[in-house]
Design an enzyme around this catalytic site. Structure first.
Site, PDB file in Angstrom:
ATOM      1  N   TYR A  51       0.856  -1.101   0.037  1.00 30.96           N
ATOM      2  CA  TYR A  51      -0.099   0.055   0.016  1.00 30.96           C
ATOM      3  C   TYR A  51       0.818   1.135  -0.144  1.00 30.96           C
ATOM      4  O   TYR A  51       1.963   1.295   0.824  1.00 30.96           O
ATOM      5  CB  TYR A  51      -0.877   0.018   1.120  1.00 30.96           C
ATOM      6  CG  TYR A  51      -1.909  -0.897   1.059  1.00 30.96           C
ATOM      7  CD1 TYR A  51      -2.327  -1.710   0.004  1.00 30.96           C
ATOM      8  CD2 TYR A  51      -2.800  -1.349   2.089  1.00 30.96           C
ATOM      9  CE1 TYR A  51      -3.294  -2.671   0.006  1.00 30.96           C
ATOM     10  CE2 TYR A  51      -3.954  -2.210   2.198  1.00 30.96           C
ATOM     11  CZ  TYR A  51      -4.138  -2.957   1.063  1.00 30.96           C
ATOM     12  OH  TYR A  51      -5.084  -3.674   1.090  1.00 30.96           O
ATOM     13  N   PRO A 201     -15.852  -2.107   2.310  1.00 30.37           N
ATOM     14  CA  PRO A 201     -17.288  -2.405   3.094  1.00 30.37           C
ATOM     15  C   PRO A 201     -17.918  -1.215   2.801  1.00 30.37           C
ATOM     16  O   PRO A 201     -19.406  -1.180   3.005  1.00 30.37           O
ATOM     17  CB  PRO A 201     -16.760  -2.179   4.548  1.00 30.37           C
ATOM     18  CG  PRO A 201     -15.392  -1.401   4.732  1.00 30.37           C
ATOM     19  CD  PRO A 201     -14.434  -2.096   3.329  1.00 30.37           C
ATOM     20  N   LEU A 202     -17.133  -0.240   2.464  1.00 28.34           N
ATOM     21  CA  LEU A 202     -18.190   1.042   1.907  1.00 28.34           C
ATOM     22  C   LEU A 202     -18.131   1.310   0.556  1.00 28.34           C
ATOM     23  O   LEU A 202     -18.660   2.544   0.066  1.00 28.34           O
ATOM     24  CB  LEU A 202     -17.622   2.459   2.901  1.00 28.34           C
ATOM     25  CG  LEU A 202     -17.272   2.281   4.276  1.00 28.34           C
ATOM     26  CD1 LEU A 202     -16.718   3.605   4.686  1.00 28.34           C
ATOM     27  CD2 LEU A 202     -18.908   2.149   4.767  1.00 28.34           C
ATOM     28  N   SER A 204     -15.995   2.130  -1.434  1.00 27.74           N
ATOM     29  CA  SER A 204     -15.087   3.246  -1.560  1.00 27.74           C
ATOM     30  C   SER A 204     -15.808   4.221  -1.398  1.00 27.74           C
ATOM     31  O   SER A 204     -15.270   5.404  -2.097  1.00 27.74           O
ATOM     32  CB  SER A 204     -14.442   3.177  -2.980  1.00 27.74           C
ATOM     33  OG  SER A 204     -13.365   2.276  -3.065  1.00 27.74           O
ATOM     34  N   GLY A 209     -23.460   7.809   1.889  1.00 25.81           N
ATOM     35  CA  GLY A 209     -24.408   8.610   1.667  1.00 25.81           C
ATOM     36  C   GLY A 209     -24.031   9.892   0.808  1.00 25.81           C
ATOM     37  O   GLY A 209     -24.911  10.993   0.566  1.00 25.81           O
TER      38      GLY A 209
HETATM   39  P1  NAP Z   1     -13.803   1.369   1.761  1.00 27.85           P
HETATM   40  O1  NAP Z   1     -13.580   1.235   3.147  1.00 27.85           O
HETATM   41  O2  NAP Z   1     -15.119   0.650   0.918  1.00 27.85           O
HETATM   42  O3  NAP Z   1     -14.036   2.948   1.400  1.00 27.85           O
HETATM   43  C1  NAP Z   1     -13.048   4.039   1.940  1.00 27.85           C
HETATM   44  C2  NAP Z   1     -13.488   5.358   1.423  1.00 27.85           C
HETATM   45  O4  NAP Z   1     -14.667   5.728   1.768  1.00 27.85           O
HETATM   46  C3  NAP Z   1     -12.343   6.457   2.154  1.00 27.85           C
HETATM   47  O5  NAP Z   1     -11.152   6.202   1.602  1.00 27.85           O
HETATM   48  C4  NAP Z   1     -13.167   7.660   1.921  1.00 27.85           C
HETATM   49  O6  NAP Z   1     -12.786   8.128   0.677  1.00 27.85           O
HETATM   50  C5  NAP Z   1     -14.576   7.237   2.057  1.00 27.85           C
HETATM   51  N1  NAP Z   1     -15.052   7.299   3.399  1.00 27.85           N
HETATM   52  C6  NAP Z   1     -14.674   6.572   4.434  1.00 27.85           C
HETATM   53  N2  NAP Z   1     -15.609   6.841   5.483  1.00 27.85           N
HETATM   54  C7  NAP Z   1     -16.121   7.928   5.061  1.00 27.85           C
HETATM   55  C8  NAP Z   1     -17.246   8.849   5.758  1.00 27.85           C
HETATM   56  N3  NAP Z   1     -17.544   8.669   7.164  1.00 27.85           N
HETATM   57  N4  NAP Z   1     -17.802   9.579   5.122  1.00 27.85           N
HETATM   58  C9  NAP Z   1     -17.682   9.875   3.936  1.00 27.85           C
HETATM   59  N5  NAP Z   1     -16.683   9.265   3.106  1.00 27.85           N
HETATM   60  C10 NAP Z   1     -15.941   8.405   3.839  1.00 27.85           C
HETATM   61  O7  NAP Z   1     -12.459   1.127   0.658  1.00 27.85           O
HETATM   62  P2  NAP Z   1     -10.992   0.891   1.164  1.00 27.85           P
HETATM   63  O8  NAP Z   1     -10.613   1.830   2.223  1.00 27.85           O
HETATM   64  O9  NAP Z   1     -10.319   0.799  -0.027  1.00 27.85           O
HETATM   65  O10 NAP Z   1     -11.114  -0.566   1.932  1.00 27.85           O
HETATM   66  C11 NAP Z   1     -10.758  -0.697   3.375  1.00 27.85           C
HETATM   67  C12 NAP Z   1      -9.779  -1.699   3.445  1.00 27.85           C
HETATM   68  O11 NAP Z   1      -9.717  -2.798   3.006  1.00 27.85           O
HETATM   69  C13 NAP Z   1      -8.493  -0.869   2.710  1.00 27.85           C
HETATM   70  O12 NAP Z   1      -8.082   0.394   3.213  1.00 27.85           O
HETATM   71  C14 NAP Z   1      -7.423  -1.886   2.759  1.00 27.85           C
HETATM   72  O13 NAP Z   1      -6.824  -2.000   4.016  1.00 27.85           O
HETATM   73  C15 NAP Z   1      -8.506  -3.372   2.592  1.00 27.85           C
HETATM   74  N6  NAP Z   1      -8.318  -3.720   1.327  1.00 27.85           N
HETATM   75  C16 NAP Z   1      -8.114  -5.161   0.770  1.00 27.85           C
HETATM   76  C17 NAP Z   1      -7.905  -5.646  -0.168  1.00 27.85           C
HETATM   77  C18 NAP Z   1      -7.647  -6.955  -0.346  1.00 27.85           C
HETATM   78  O14 NAP Z   1      -7.130  -7.584  -1.532  1.00 27.85           O
HETATM   79  N7  NAP Z   1      -7.397  -7.798   0.673  1.00 27.85           N
HETATM   80  C19 NAP Z   1      -8.704  -4.868  -1.339  1.00 27.85           C
HETATM   81  C20 NAP Z   1      -8.881  -3.630  -1.168  1.00 27.85           C
HETATM   82  C21 NAP Z   1      -8.841  -2.883   0.232  1.00 27.85           C
HETATM   83  P3  NAP Z   1     -13.019   9.534   0.086  1.00 27.85           P
HETATM   84  O15 NAP Z   1     -12.747  10.431   1.114  1.00 27.85           O
HETATM   85  O16 NAP Z   1     -12.184   9.660  -1.137  1.00 27.85           O
HETATM   86  O17 NAP Z   1     -14.393   9.681  -0.653  1.00 27.85           O
END
Ligand code: NAP
Length: 313
Positions: A51, A201-202, A204, A209
């Site tokens: 990462y 989980p969100l 992205s 919302g």
């Molecule tokens: P996610 O949790 O679905 O979405 C996170 C994004 O949503 C944030 O970067 C932010 O982006 C927005 N967000 C989060 N909280 C918010 C709030 N309270 N209000 C408004 N916007 C909000 O996606 P992710 O971070 O990519 O996935 C979670 C974790 O899963 C990663 O960090 C990583 O550790 C892991 N992951 C693992 C794999 C694997 O292959 N194992 C693959 C992908 C991810 P903005 O501010 O840009 O809108």
């Protein structure tokens, strides 16, 4: 903040995905988010060696100096796209990747060390052997895997030597809109007693919302301007987002609360590792972990999702 077990570890039910560190956030931004997370009780941190081009681990090591014992660190090795580090699951890859992660994280142990992707070229027993050695050396507390099918989980279980460390967790994609895990992997987790860590989980941010039918896209976010993510904002998805928002609001909550609560209503889900780009986001996510769906609410959400027919695979 509630906690749930991952093997012998205690994970905060709201975790922090750290893939914005070193990519969207510099060291100061990383520190601000980690400060807010720890203050809000979000102590389960998920990262990976690749990462931020390895800067996620490096920034975490800097930002967590003097308070390593306040957090549970999960990291990963063996991503096939890694260019800066070992990208496989051979025993020598495990050893090299682990020592590099420990150095970047400035710690003597990783709490949960996860194989990022299955490696078809390496017998899983070989990888498990190297991971067991790392546990014996005290460099790793527990081991897990990621992007595994139910059959691969079972195969790993069968290949684990008697009394040796076993995979205590699997990290796969899972959200209100992507529910493939419900078919086979979550039932396998129940059967094997393995914790499930949902990534994206969100979706992205689509489930926070801020992407709503008929409203302009928010500026400066991960989804806006990114063709892959914007393509997911179909009419069907936006309609379902409205329905889920109505469901949450009728109960005095918001869509983002439901995004966490629905996942946590599944027993194997130990920690919802949502990413965050600001302290305010991480604080809001910590708060979202407080909603426990009743059995009736859970059944209603499932019925709503099943009826929608727009779920992404
Ligand atoms: P996610 O949790 O679905 O979405 C996170 C994004 O949503 C944030 O970067 C932010 O982006 C927005 N967000 C989060 N909280 C918010 C709030 N309270 N209000 C408004 N916007 C909000 O996606 P992710 O971070 O990519 O996935 C979670 C974790 O899963 C990663 O960090 C990583 O550790 C892991 N992951 C693992 C794999 C694997 O292959 N194992 C693959 C992908 C991810 P903005 O501010 O840009 O809108």
């Amino acid at each position: 903040m509630r906690t749930r077990p991952i093997g012998s570890l205690n994970a905060s039910v709201v975790g922090l995905g750290c893939n914005n560190f070193g990519r969207r956030l510099d060291l100061a931004g990383t520190k601000n988010v980690l400060d807010a997370a720890i203050e809000a009780g979000v102590t389960f941190l998920d990262t990976a060696d690749l990462y931020g081009g390895t800067d996620s681990e490096r920034f975490m090591g800097e930002a967590l100096k003097g308070r390593r014992d306040q957090v549970v660190i999960a990291t990963k090795f063996g991503h096939p796209a890694n260019t800066d580090a070992p990208k496989g699951a051979r025993p020598e890859d495990v050893r090299a990747a682990l020592d590099a992660s420990l150095a970047r994280l400035q710690t003597d142990h990783v709490d949960l060390y996860q194989l990022h992707f299955p490696d078809a070229d390496v017998p899983i027993a070989d990888t498990l052997g190297a991971l067991a050695e790392a546990v014996r050396e005290g460099k790793v507390r527990e081991i897990g895997c990621s992007n595994f099918s139910a059959a691969q989980l079972q195969e790993a279980e069968d290949a684990t030597a008697q009394g040796a460390p076993r995979f205590v967790s699997v990290q796969n994609e899972y959200s209100l809109l992507k529910r493939t895990a419900e078919r086979e992997v979550l039932p396998a987790c129940e059967r094997l007693g393995v914790a499930f860590l949902p990534y994206f989980p969100l979706l992205s941010g689509i489930l926070t919302g801020k992407y709503r039918r008929g409203r302009p896209l928010p500026e400066g976010t991960r989804v806006t301007g990114n063709a892959r993510w914007e393509a997911m904002l179909t009419d069907g998805v936006l309609d379902l987002v409205e329905e889920l928002t109505d469901f949450a609001e009728a109960r005095g909550r918001e869509l983002i609360d439901l995004a966490f609560a629905y996942l946590l209503a599944h027993r194997p889900v130990a920690s919802v590792i949502a990413g965050a780009t600001s302290p305010a986001q991480v604080r809001r996510n910590a708060q979202a972990g407080g909603w426990e769906l009743s059995a009736t609410e859970f059944a209603e959400v499932r019925a709503l999702l099943d009826a929608a027919g727009v779920l992404l695979d």
